[in-house]
Motif scaffolding. Structure first.
Motif, short mmCIF file in Angstrom:
data_model
loop_
_atom_site.label_atom_id
_atom_site.label_comp_id
_atom_site.label_asym_id
_atom_site.label_seq_id
_atom_site.Cartn_x
_atom_site.Cartn_y
_atom_site.Cartn_z
N ASN A 1 -17.65 17.66 -21.42
CA ASN A 1 -18.12 16.86 -22.54
C ASN A 1 -18.29 15.39 -22.19
N ASP A 2 -17.26 14.75 -21.63
CA ASP A 2 -17.30 13.30 -21.41
C ASP A 2 -17.43 12.90 -19.96
N GLY A 3 -17.36 13.84 -19.03
CA GLY A 3 -17.51 13.51 -17.61
C GLY A 3 -16.31 12.84 -16.98
N ASP A 4 -15.16 12.83 -17.66
CA ASP A 4 -13.95 12.23 -17.09
C ASP A 4 -13.38 13.12 -16.00
N ALA A 5 -12.70 12.46 -15.06
CA ALA A 5 -12.03 13.22 -14.02
C ALA A 5 -10.82 13.95 -14.58
N VAL A 6 -10.48 15.04 -13.96
CA VAL A 6 -9.34 15.84 -14.41
C VAL A 6 -8.07 15.24 -13.83
N ASP A 7 -7.16 14.85 -14.72
CA ASP A 7 -5.90 14.27 -14.28
C ASP A 7 -4.87 15.33 -13.91
N GLU A 8 -4.96 16.49 -14.52
CA GLU A 8 -3.99 17.54 -14.27
C GLU A 8 -4.25 18.20 -12.92
N THR A 9 -3.28 19.00 -12.52
CA THR A 9 -3.46 19.81 -11.32
C THR A 9 -4.44 20.93 -11.61
N VAL A 10 -5.39 21.10 -10.76
CA VAL A 10 -6.42 22.11 -10.96
C VAL A 10 -6.03 23.40 -10.24
N ALA A 11 -6.11 24.49 -10.98
CA ALA A 11 -5.89 25.81 -10.38
C ALA A 11 -7.26 26.43 -10.14
N ALA A 12 -7.65 26.46 -8.87
CA ALA A 12 -8.99 26.94 -8.52
C ALA A 12 -8.92 27.77 -7.26
N THR A 13 -9.89 28.64 -7.08
CA THR A 13 -10.01 29.46 -5.87
C THR A 13 -11.38 29.21 -5.25
N VAL A 14 -11.40 29.13 -3.93
CA VAL A 14 -12.63 28.90 -3.16
C VAL A 14 -12.86 30.11 -2.26
N ASN A 15 -14.04 30.67 -2.35
CA ASN A 15 -14.42 31.80 -1.50
C ASN A 15 -15.75 31.48 -0.83
N ALA A 16 -15.92 31.98 0.39
CA ALA A 16 -17.15 31.74 1.15
C ALA A 16 -17.56 33.03 1.83
N VAL A 17 -18.88 33.29 1.79
CA VAL A 17 -19.45 34.48 2.42
C VAL A 17 -20.62 34.01 3.28
N SER A 18 -20.70 34.53 4.52
CA SER A 18 -21.83 34.18 5.39
C SER A 18 -23.12 34.70 4.81
N VAL A 19 -24.24 34.10 5.19
CA VAL A 19 -25.53 34.47 4.60
C VAL A 19 -25.91 35.91 4.90
N ASP A 20 -25.43 36.44 6.02
CA ASP A 20 -25.74 37.84 6.34
C ASP A 20 -24.69 38.80 5.79
N GLY A 21 -23.65 38.26 5.14
CA GLY A 21 -22.63 39.10 4.52
C GLY A 21 -21.64 39.72 5.48
N SER A 22 -21.65 39.32 6.73
CA SER A 22 -20.76 39.94 7.72
C SER A 22 -19.38 39.29 7.75
N ARG A 23 -19.25 38.06 7.25
CA ARG A 23 -17.96 37.36 7.31
C ARG A 23 -17.63 36.79 5.94
N THR A 24 -16.34 36.79 5.61
CA THR A 24 -15.85 36.20 4.37
C THR A 24 -14.65 35.31 4.69
N MET A 25 -14.52 34.22 3.95
CA MET A 25 -13.41 33.28 4.11
C MET A 25 -12.83 33.01 2.73
N GLY A 26 -11.48 32.91 2.63
CA GLY A 26 -10.81 32.66 1.38
C GLY A 26 -10.06 33.89 0.90
N PRO A 27 -9.48 33.81 -0.29
CA PRO A 27 -9.55 32.66 -1.22
C PRO A 27 -8.65 31.51 -0.80
N TRP A 28 -9.18 30.28 -0.96
CA TRP A 28 -8.43 29.06 -0.69
C TRP A 28 -8.27 28.30 -2.01
N ARG A 29 -7.33 27.37 -2.02
CA ARG A 29 -7.13 26.54 -3.22
C ARG A 29 -7.65 25.13 -2.96
#
Length: 219
Positions: free
Chosen positions: A51-79
């Motif tokens: 809504n307002d574009g403010d930065a998040v002051d709290e701790t963020v619980a997030a997961t990061v996943n990555a997949v290669s373009v050919d789908g042969s490799r995956t990385m994550g989940p990372w925080r």
């Protein structure tokens, strides 16, 4: 007195309970997640309130996943962790992606919901060149010549002796010896010629005397 204190504490607690939802409602109930790219393989993202574009002051619980373009490799989940090199809204991963092209997705579950995706390319970094083996010096290894040591030629002792001045005894010259032999040969040749001339003169005198004696006898 005690009743008044207890009543005041209860009212304050109720006020805080009403103020917290009001503050959360001011930011909204969704997060804006923008995957900005990578830095030396570490995924970077900006997370703000929708809504307002403010930065998040709290701790963020997030997961990061990555997949290669050919789908042969995956990385994550990372925080995600705070990115000290970015703005207050910046987040990054402690882990790094290997070189290649990756489809990165970030999903946030707290303090609100949010999601972002981006295709990220991690370049191959060439190792830094080593130094020290390419330098050529006296007695050191030369990589251009196949590792053959370059050794300086020793200075001849005769050259140093001849350049030291009067401290070193001069070596006998071959020219002087040859000139001395030629002088002796000339002296012997001159002596031989003189002896031959004297002998011839003596023989001539003897022949002349004999002729004079023969002439006196005939007369």
């Amino acid at each position: 007195m005690r009743i008044r204190i207890a009543l005041s504490a209860t009212l304050a607690a109720l006020g805080l309970m009403f103020l917290l939802p009001a503050a959360a409602h001011a930011h909204g109930d969704t997060l804006k997640v923008v995957v900005t790219g990578q830095r030396t393989g570490h995924v970077t993202a900006d997370i703000t309130w929708e809504n307002d574009g403010d930065a998040v002051d709290e701790t963020v619980a997030a997961t990061v996943n990555a997949v290669s373009v050919d789908g042969s490799r995956t990385m994550g989940p990372w925080r995600l962790v705070r990115d000290p090199a970015a703005a207050p809204a910046g987040w990054t991963t402690a882990e790094a992606l290997p070189p290649g092209t990756w489809k990165v997705s970030v999903e946030v579950g707290f303090p609100a919901l949010g999601k972002g995706e981006l295709e990220v390319g991690v370049p191959v970094v060439d190792p830094a060149p080593t130094t020290g083996a390419d330098t050529t010096a006296t007695g050191t290894t030369d990589s251009a010549t196949g590792g053959t040591p370059a050794v300086s030629a020793p200075t001849p002792a005769s050259a140093s002796a001849s350049g030291s001045g009067s401290d070193a005894a001069p070596a006998p010259s071959g020219t002087q010896a040859a000139s001395g032999g030629e002088g002796a040969a000339v002296w012997w040749t001159t002596a031989g010629v003189a002896a031959t001339a004297l002998a011839g003169a003596g023989v001539g005198l003897l022949l002349r005397r004999r002729r004079m004696r023969g002439a006196c006898r005939t007369s």
